[in-house]
Design a protein around this motif. Sequence first.
Motif, PDB file in Angstrom:
ATOM      1  N   ILE A 116       0.825  -1.202   0.000  1.00  0.00           N
ATOM      2  CA  ILE A 116       0.000   0.000   0.000  1.00  0.00           C
ATOM      3  C   ILE A 116       0.862   1.255   0.000  1.00  0.00           C
ATOM      4  O   ILE A 116       0.413   2.336  -0.399  1.00  0.00           O
ATOM      5  N   GLN A 117       2.105   1.110   0.448  1.00  0.00           N
ATOM      6  CA  GLN A 117       3.022   2.256   0.454  1.00  0.00           C
ATOM      7  C   GLN A 117       3.607   2.424  -0.951  1.00  0.00           C
ATOM      8  O   GLN A 117       4.749   2.077  -1.219  1.00  0.00           O
ATOM      9  N   HIS A 118       2.788   2.989  -1.799  1.00  0.00           N
ATOM     10  CA  HIS A 118       3.135   3.108  -3.212  1.00  0.00           C
ATOM     11  C   HIS A 118       2.856   4.533  -3.669  1.00  0.00           C
ATOM     12  O   HIS A 118       1.889   5.164  -3.202  1.00  0.00           O
ATOM     13  N   PRO A 119       3.656   5.086  -4.578  1.00  0.00           N
ATOM     14  CA  PRO A 119       3.426   6.469  -5.029  1.00  0.00           C
ATOM     15  C   PRO A 119       2.009   6.714  -5.541  1.00  0.00           C
ATOM     16  O   PRO A 119       1.416   7.765  -5.276  1.00  0.00           O
ATOM     17  N   THR A 120       1.437   5.749  -6.265  1.00  0.00           N
ATOM     18  CA  THR A 120       0.093   5.942  -6.812  1.00  0.00           C
ATOM     19  C   THR A 120      -0.937   6.031  -5.702  1.00  0.00           C
ATOM     20  O   THR A 120      -1.883   6.828  -5.782  1.00  0.00           O
ATOM     21  N   PHE A 121      -0.766   5.236  -4.648  1.00  0.00           N
ATOM     22  CA  PHE A 121      -1.695   5.300  -3.522  1.00  0.00           C
ATOM     23  C   PHE A 121      -1.672   6.698  -2.906  1.00  0.00           C
ATOM     24  O   PHE A 121      -2.729   7.274  -2.621  1.00  0.00           O
ATOM     25  N   PHE A 293       6.211   7.388 -27.817  1.00  0.00           N
ATOM     26  CA  PHE A 293       7.132   8.045 -26.883  1.00  0.00           C
ATOM     27  C   PHE A 293       7.633   7.058 -25.823  1.00  0.00           C
ATOM     28  O   PHE A 293       8.830   7.028 -25.503  1.00  0.00           O
ATOM     29  N   ILE A 294       6.744   6.228 -25.300  1.00  0.00           N
ATOM     30  CA  ILE A 294       7.155   5.250 -24.278  1.00  0.00           C
ATOM     31  C   ILE A 294       8.142   4.249 -24.863  1.00  0.00           C
ATOM     32  O   ILE A 294       9.128   3.876 -24.226  1.00  0.00           O
ATOM     33  N   GLY A 407      -2.669  17.399 -11.257  1.00  0.00           N
ATOM     34  CA  GLY A 407      -1.386  16.980 -10.680  1.00  0.00           C
ATOM     35  C   GLY A 407      -1.363  15.489 -10.391  1.00  0.00           C
ATOM     36  O   GLY A 407      -0.354  14.815 -10.634  1.00  0.00           O
ATOM     37  N   MET A 408      -2.492  14.956  -9.884  1.00  0.00           N
ATOM     38  CA  MET A 408      -2.574  13.514  -9.629  1.00  0.00           C
ATOM     39  C   MET A 408      -2.448  12.735 -10.932  1.00  0.00           C
ATOM     40  O   MET A 408      -1.695  11.747 -11.017  1.00  0.00           O
ATOM     41  N   LEU A 409      -3.176  13.162 -11.975  1.00  0.00           N
ATOM     42  CA  LEU A 409      -3.128  12.452 -13.260  1.00  0.00           C
ATOM     43  C   LEU A 409      -1.724  12.475 -13.856  1.00  0.00           C
ATOM     44  O   LEU A 409      -1.224  11.443 -14.323  1.00  0.00           O
ATOM     45  N   LEU A 410      -1.082  13.645 -13.837  1.00  0.00           N
ATOM     46  CA  LEU A 410       0.280  13.744 -14.375  1.00  0.00           C
ATOM     47  C   LEU A 410       1.248  12.899 -13.552  1.00  0.00           C
ATOM     48  O   LEU A 410       2.169  12.280 -14.102  1.00  0.00           O
ATOM     49  N   ILE A 413       0.779   9.266 -14.580  1.00  0.00           N
ATOM     50  CA  ILE A 413       1.405   9.032 -15.890  1.00  0.00           C
ATOM     51  C   ILE A 413       2.926   8.976 -15.761  1.00  0.00           C
ATOM     52  O   ILE A 413       3.585   8.097 -16.343  1.00  0.00           O
ATOM     53  N   ALA A 414       3.498   9.877 -14.955  1.00  0.00           N
ATOM     54  CA  ALA A 414       4.954   9.895 -14.777  1.00  0.00           C
ATOM     55  C   ALA A 414       5.447   8.622 -14.097  1.00  0.00           C
ATOM     56  O   ALA A 414       6.462   8.039 -14.515  1.00  0.00           O
ATOM     57  N   VAL A 415       4.731   8.167 -13.063  1.00  0.00           N
ATOM     58  CA  VAL A 415       5.102   6.917 -12.384  1.00  0.00           C
ATOM     59  C   VAL A 415       5.005   5.754 -13.356  1.00  0.00           C
ATOM     60  O   VAL A 415       5.880   4.876 -13.396  1.00  0.00           O
ATOM     61  N   GLY A 416       3.929   5.739 -14.180  1.00  0.00           N
ATOM     62  CA  GLY A 416       3.760   4.665 -15.152  1.00  0.00           C
ATOM     63  C   GLY A 416       4.893   4.611 -16.167  1.00  0.00           C
ATOM     64  O   GLY A 416       5.421   3.534 -16.465  1.00  0.00           O
TER      65      GLY A 416
END
Length: 487
Positions: A116-121, A293-294, A407-410, A413-416
């Motif tokens: 659960i300790q994850h950047p997306t969470f 791009f990816i 900011g959450m969406l960006l 995307i950055a984490v992904g």
Amino acid sequence: MLDLLSSIPYSPQGKRWLYGLIGLGSAAFGGILIAKLGMTGVVFSALIPIGLIVVGAIFRNPKLGLLTYIQLSYLVNALARFLPFSLPYGLIIDGVLGLTLLSLVVNAKSLKWERIQHPTFYLVLMWFVYNVLEIANPESPYRAAWFYHARQFSIHWIMVCCIILVLDITRKDIVNLLKTWMIWSIFAALWAFKQQYISLTNAEIEWLNAGGAKTHILFGHLRSFSFYTDASQFGAEMAGLTLVCLIFMFEEKTWKAKIPYLILAFFYFWGFAVSGTRSALFIMLAGYPFYLFIKRDFNKILLGMCVAIPMMIILLFTNIGNTNYQIYRIRTALRPMEDPSFLLRLENQQKLSNYLRHLPFGAGIGSAGDTGARFSPHHFASQTPPDSWFVQVWIETGVVGLYVYIGMLLGIIAVGVHRIWNLQDPWLIKIMCALLAEFVGVVVMGYSNPVMGQFPTSSFIFITSILFTSSERWDPAFGLMSKKGKR
């Protein structure tokens, strides 16, 4: 439930009496429901035992809760349109997610809560906390409406985030998710073709006569909506699957493997075309370049440009195919300044800008859209159609909330992108690239349509955002590198 009853230390005769009493009680309760509610009572009497079985199954295996959530995300729209009575479908989905979370707690010992300790969470949690603080927004015309929109804004997202991160999701589960998505979408496209080329059902005609025709019959042409909320939602799903299948096709090495995905891509694309949803085109126009791009693959970028540039030139600078209404609708998406509806949206956004200038936290969650029209019809926020997911977020949470949301969406995307660039497994890279590209495409489409807050698109956005940002979980090479780093 049966396991629980079997563990009671009664004699065999006592157990028979207990089962008999439960049966008589259930029959009596069903009889009361039928007497009081008529046909609705019959349906409830049939659903209650099924519901109890589902509840027991979810407690035994939380994955079944996630699977039920996905199926319901497709079914709720169809049931709402075709059943002769209404049910609280949103609350049913809330209950399924709540039960799944409770099941995680019950089965806590066998799960990995440290994930659960994850950047997306934390990104989703940030947005959820902001939504909770919006309850105290003094500008809100009707505070109880908060619950109706907060669910699709953030509550379901934070719940799905916990479920996906904590559950032991396997590669087979990911494959099953993709199969479920594609199979439901095949049925949806076939139903749309039936609407377009054969006929509509009585329930669909009634829905059009009740107001749906205003946006779904244009210049004598039907915009097929299948069993979704509307044509925009259906078109978004079809465009998203078209993009995913095209990416899978490009990732495959042999034509034997490419051809099935090419056929599916064409099938879904025609589903998108009969929806007449112009803005869904931007799922592909944004998602496919982001995929390139990816990949950082010059050959694929060159191939993509060779395919895309001629198509864009034809759509932008010629009238080829205008005799076909679907092609004409797609072409108008690339010429927005010639579109009266787009100019009207810009005019509405200017009005909203003047209104929200002194409301940095918005008019309150639940004040806009259908919920606003239902609970506060005379409020300014409910009288101006948002026509966009981001505009709706802006109206209800203000410019501050919009910045937090974007900011959450960006961040997601950055984490992904970071996670995918560190993957080593080709199969995993292919899957996660497709999911991330589709996510980006839907986010871009969110500027013109509220599809990010509607089933089933919202459900898949929530699920896939957690999958591609935690994709290292399924890469054996990533695990080996992590162990070497610890040494």
